[in-house]
Every structure is written in C-alpha cells, then in structure tokens.
Design an enzyme around this catalytic site. Structure first.
Site, PDB file in Angstrom:
ATOM      1  N   LYS A  17      43.541  35.643  20.038  1.00  0.00           N
ATOM      2  CA  LYS A  17      43.276  35.983  21.436  1.00  0.00           C
ATOM      3  C   LYS A  17      44.134  37.188  21.775  1.00  0.00           C
ATOM      4  O   LYS A  17      45.216  37.376  21.215  1.00  0.00           O
ATOM      5  CB  LYS A  17      43.663  34.808  22.341  1.00  0.00           C
ATOM      6  CG  LYS A  17      43.065  34.854  23.717  1.00  0.00           C
ATOM      7  CD  LYS A  17      41.760  34.082  23.808  1.00  0.00           C
ATOM      8  CE  LYS A  17      41.177  34.152  25.196  1.00  0.00           C
ATOM      9  NZ  LYS A  17      39.967  33.349  25.333  1.00  0.00           N
ATOM     10  N   GLY A  76      36.094  26.669  40.736  1.00  0.00           N
ATOM     11  CA  GLY A  76      35.854  28.026  40.234  1.00  0.00           C
ATOM     12  C   GLY A  76      34.378  28.301  39.988  1.00  0.00           C
ATOM     13  O   GLY A  76      33.774  27.706  39.099  1.00  0.00           O
ATOM     14  N   GLY A 104      32.930  31.198  38.996  1.00  0.00           N
ATOM     15  CA  GLY A 104      32.864  32.508  38.360  1.00  0.00           C
ATOM     16  C   GLY A 104      31.697  32.580  37.397  1.00  0.00           C
ATOM     17  O   GLY A 104      30.669  31.904  37.578  1.00  0.00           O
ATOM     18  N   VAL A 106      31.171  31.411  34.414  1.00  0.00           N
ATOM     19  CA  VAL A 106      30.758  30.132  33.827  1.00  0.00           C
ATOM     20  C   VAL A 106      30.437  29.110  34.915  1.00  0.00           C
ATOM     21  O   VAL A 106      29.403  28.438  34.877  1.00  0.00           O
ATOM     22  CB  VAL A 106      31.846  29.555  32.891  1.00  0.00           C
ATOM     23  CG1 VAL A 106      31.357  28.250  32.267  1.00  0.00           C
ATOM     24  CG2 VAL A 106      32.218  30.543  31.801  1.00  0.00           C
TER      25      VAL A 106
HETATM   26  P1  NAI Z   1      35.720  34.225  36.030  1.00  0.00           P
HETATM   27  O1  NAI Z   1      36.899  35.079  36.283  1.00  0.00           O
HETATM   28  O2  NAI Z   1      34.350  34.838  36.083  1.00  0.00           O
HETATM   29  O3  NAI Z   1      35.711  32.995  37.055  1.00  0.00           O
HETATM   30  C1  NAI Z   1      36.835  32.328  37.506  1.00  0.00           C
HETATM   31  C2  NAI Z   1      36.554  31.899  38.948  1.00  0.00           C
HETATM   32  O4  NAI Z   1      37.588  31.039  39.375  1.00  0.00           O
HETATM   33  C3  NAI Z   1      36.488  33.068  39.920  1.00  0.00           C
HETATM   34  O5  NAI Z   1      35.331  32.947  40.737  1.00  0.00           O
HETATM   35  C4  NAI Z   1      37.767  32.911  40.723  1.00  0.00           C
HETATM   36  O6  NAI Z   1      37.642  33.407  42.041  1.00  0.00           O
HETATM   37  C5  NAI Z   1      37.956  31.411  40.681  1.00  0.00           C
HETATM   38  N1  NAI Z   1      39.323  30.934  40.907  1.00  0.00           N
HETATM   39  C6  NAI Z   1      40.484  31.455  40.487  1.00  0.00           C
HETATM   40  N2  NAI Z   1      41.518  30.691  40.873  1.00  0.00           N
HETATM   41  C7  NAI Z   1      40.977  29.654  41.532  1.00  0.00           C
HETATM   42  C8  NAI Z   1      41.527  28.506  42.172  1.00  0.00           C
HETATM   43  N3  NAI Z   1      42.841  28.261  42.195  1.00  0.00           N
HETATM   44  N4  NAI Z   1      40.684  27.612  42.739  1.00  0.00           N
HETATM   45  C9  NAI Z   1      39.350  27.821  42.716  1.00  0.00           C
HETATM   46  N5  NAI Z   1      38.774  28.901  42.150  1.00  0.00           N
HETATM   47  C10 NAI Z   1      39.587  29.792  41.564  1.00  0.00           C
HETATM   48  O7  NAI Z   1      35.969  33.519  34.627  1.00  0.00           O
HETATM   49  P2  NAI Z   1      34.940  32.754  33.691  1.00  0.00           P
HETATM   50  O8  NAI Z   1      34.461  33.666  32.634  1.00  0.00           O
HETATM   51  O9  NAI Z   1      33.955  32.020  34.522  1.00  0.00           O
HETATM   52  O10 NAI Z   1      35.904  31.708  32.970  1.00  0.00           O
HETATM   53  C11 NAI Z   1      36.383  30.557  33.639  1.00  0.00           C
HETATM   54  C12 NAI Z   1      37.298  29.789  32.715  1.00  0.00           C
HETATM   55  O11 NAI Z   1      36.591  29.409  31.548  1.00  0.00           O
HETATM   56  C13 NAI Z   1      38.515  30.601  32.222  1.00  0.00           C
HETATM   57  O12 NAI Z   1      39.605  29.728  32.082  1.00  0.00           O
HETATM   58  C14 NAI Z   1      38.062  31.084  30.858  1.00  0.00           C
HETATM   59  O13 NAI Z   1      39.152  31.327  29.991  1.00  0.00           O
HETATM   60  C15 NAI Z   1      37.252  29.910  30.390  1.00  0.00           C
HETATM   61  N6  NAI Z   1      36.270  30.258  29.391  1.00  0.00           N
HETATM   62  C16 NAI Z   1      35.308  31.188  29.650  1.00  0.00           C
HETATM   63  C17 NAI Z   1      34.368  31.501  28.695  1.00  0.00           C
HETATM   64  C18 NAI Z   1      33.258  32.448  28.980  1.00  0.00           C
HETATM   65  O14 NAI Z   1      32.286  32.492  28.202  1.00  0.00           O
HETATM   66  N7  NAI Z   1      33.316  33.227  30.044  1.00  0.00           N
HETATM   67  C19 NAI Z   1      34.393  30.871  27.352  1.00  0.00           C
HETATM   68  C20 NAI Z   1      35.413  29.832  27.218  1.00  0.00           C
HETATM   69  C21 NAI Z   1      36.319  29.585  28.190  1.00  0.00           C
END
Ligand code: NAI
Length: 348
Positions: free
Chosen positions: A78, A179, A181, A183
C-alpha cells in the site's frame, strides 16, 4: 510498534520525497510471498509522517491478508501520499509518485484508494507500468474498483443476514451505512434494490440528502450512526471505527462494511463476539476492488467473469462462519489464521 495489530515484519518500506513537486509518500511492501505486492494509493492529510507511516504499514499488511484470502497471485502493499499543505500541482505530484512506484521495479503495483482517482492512475501511466484501475479505451474491462467493492460487501451482508440473523432475504432489514462515498453509495443502491431499509450518515450533507431522496434513507448524525437502531452496521468511511468506546454502543448484530482496518485493535474482535455481534472482517468482504484491478492488470477476464469472482466472496463468508462455529473462535481470529496460512506462493 506503530500500533500494528501484530509484529509481522514488512519486506520493504520506501519513503519517497521530491522537493520540486512537494511529494512525500510512503510505499510499503508487506509481503511478496504470493507475488508482487498490490494495493491502492491513499492521498490524505496526516498530522505527521509517523501517522502516515502507521497507516501505510497497517494498510499494506491488510492487503497481504486480503489478496491471500481472495486467492489472488499477489502479495500485499500500500502507498500513502501525504497531502501537501497549500497549493500544489496534482499532475506533477502523481508523476513523481509514479516514478517512485517505478523505482521499486515491480515489487509494488498501485491503484486507487481514498483520495485518488482513475484520472490520477491514468496520468501515472507515462511514469510507471506498475499501475492499474484505469478505464481502457474500446470498452475493455477496467477502471474504478468501487462498484466491485460494493458488490462484494453486498453479497457478504446478504449471506451474513441469512446465516447470522436467520432472515430469508434483505427485505425490511435495517442497515446503517457509515459513509456514502464511492463504495458506500453503490452499496446503498444494492441494498435498496434488495428491499433493505437504510440509515445513513456522512460528513457531506449533500450525499445524505441524496440518499434520503433516492432511497428513502433515514439520516442520523455522524456520531450516532454506530449506535443506530439497525440489524446490520456497514462501516464505509475510514478505519478504526470499532473501538473500545464504540463497540459497547453498537445495537446491530452483524457488522460488515468496506472500510479498511475497522478494528482499532485486535481486542475489539473479541469484544464484539462477547457482545453477540458477528463481525465479518473487512479484508475478506471488501476484496472486490482488488480482484477487479488485479484482473485488469493481468489482462484477464471481462466484466461478467470478474463480477462472478467477486460474488464468490459469499462462499468465503459462509466458510468463515462455519469455521467460527466449529473452532469456537471469533471471525477476526479465524480469518487472520486462514489468510496467514495462504501467505505462500500459490500453485501455478
Ligand atoms: P470515499 O472517500 O469515496 O468515501 C468515504 C466517505 O466517507 C465520504 O463520503 C466521506 O465524506 C465519508 N466520511 C468520512 N468520515 C466520515 C465520518 N466520520 N462519518 C461518516 N462519513 C464519513 O472512499 P471509498 O472509496 O468509498 O472507500 C471507503 C472505505 O472503503 C475506505 O476505508 C477505503 O479504504 C475502503 N475501501 C475502498 C475500496 C474501493 O474500491 N474504493 C476497496 C477496499 C476498501
């Protein structure tokens, strides 16, 4: 050291700095036992370099376990880029990062993670061939891994709901998503289509409003989502949400979400089980994205085959829950031992 869940040593850690672009990055190769270390690149503001190092070490170890359980011919790695303060040239920064990836000569392959985009990956292609997660011209398979990650989490929740909650479907099951985001949003779509009732929280109010409008979701404050009155809790924001203070407040009976490193420490795995809460380990359920970028990188598979491979996460959840029962252990412990037993070169 660094709050790592155990002391498994890393093979190689590169601290890359480039004065011209302001790049400060850590590239952590945890294990190449199964093949080149594969894992995304996080772009984030850290308080200091030690915090960034800690994140990189924890995340790269998690990738070793994730790739092994997903039966991918890759090890775990990573990278994290420390977001520069003030103005910076994003393209130049990622070009410098690409050169750092290239300097590892294939020991580490990068892709998207929190804070990085398909455009960042595409921009790096001029500087390294060890990059994936890039939409390909002509409709070939590839690109944003988030929908695949969401699908893997969805089938895991579906299997868990049947086996743990004894429900025949997701119809009417209350799922709290932390969250919305890349995913979390796709997961909400899958769950809504399957008839689940959604409870959501995000620091971005616009996403919450959209979920209310589109899915009829109930919105709660960000500090109330963990304890929300739900059957399932799906952490899809950042790591360490399952802590000594949060675990006693959870009312859901099943925890399964996308966020990496959900357990603040290994002790929380035991604490959840003691409270009668089944935790499906993050690195088992969120492997859909790495399966996607790994197949893309190897030029293998197309959409349908990759989705079928991601769907097999359901079988691993079923096997895990069987093992937990027969070994009278916890999902976190069983998954950890299971993954570590696979940290060897796969048979050709
Ligand atoms: P992202 O950055 O698109 O989404 C994260 C979301 O969480 C954002 O909408 C943000 O505003 C929200 N957020 C942040 N802090 C928060 C809180 N305290 N309470 C509520 N919402 C909060 O990231 P993504 O890509 O959706 O990834 C989410 C998680 O999944 C991360 O931990 C990432 O490492 C993990 N992950 C993602 C993968 C992927 O394919 N994108 C693959 C494997 C794991």
């Amino acid at each position: 050291l660094f709050g790592l869940p155990d002391q498994a040593p890393h093979e190689k850690v590169l601290l890359a700095a480039d004065a011209q672009t302001g790049l400060r990055a850590i590239l952590a190769v945890h294990s190449t036992a199964r093949g080149p270390a594969f894992g995304g690149c996080r772009f984030w503001s850290y308080d200091n370099e030690l915090a960034a190092l800690n994140d990189a070490l924890r995340l790269s170890q998690g990738m070793s376990l994730k790739n092994a359980l997903a039966d991918l011919p890759f090890g775990g790695g990573k990278a994290v880029i420390i977001k520069p303060q003030g103005e910076f040239d994003r393209a130049a920064l990622f070009a410098a990062f690409g050169r750092a990836v290239q300097s590892l000569a294939g020991d580490y392959i990068t892709a998207e993670d929190v804070g990085t985009t398909t455009a960042d990956m595409r921009g790096m292609l001029a500087h390294t061939q060890f990059v994936s997660g890039i939409p390909r011209d002509g409709g070939a398979f590839g690109g944003d891994p988030s929908p695949k990650t969401a699908y893997g989490v969805f089938v895991s929740i579906d299997e868990g709901v049947k086996r743990v909650l004894g429900r025949s479907s997701l119809e009417g099951v209350r799922v709290a998503i932390q969250g919305l985001g890349a995913v979390g949003w796709h997961l909400a779509e899958y769950l809504h289509q399957a008839g689940a009732q959604l409870i959501v929280a995000d620091i971005d109010a616009a996403k919450v409003e959209r979920a209310q409008a589109q899915f009829g979701a109930q919105a709660v404050a960000i500090d109330a989502i963990i304890a929300a009155d739900a059957d399932v809790l799906a952490p899809c924001a950042l790591g360490a949400t399952l802590s000594a203070t949060s675990v006693p407040t959870i009312s859901a009976k099943l925890v399964a979400g996308a966020a990496n490193n959900q357990l603040a420490t290994a002790a929380e795995g035991d604490a959840l089980q003691a409270r009668g809460i089944t935790y499906l380990p993050d690195y088992l359920v969120n492997a859909g994205g790495i399966i996607s970028v790994a197949r893309e990188y190897r030029g293998e598979g197309e959409e349908g085959r990759v989705m079928a491979e991601v769907g097999r996460i359901r079988e691993r959840v079923a096997e895990l829950l069987e093992r937990v029962r027969s070994e009278q252990s916890t999902p976190a412990r069983v998954a950890d031992a299971w993954a570590r037993s696979k940290l060897v070169k796969p048979a050709a």
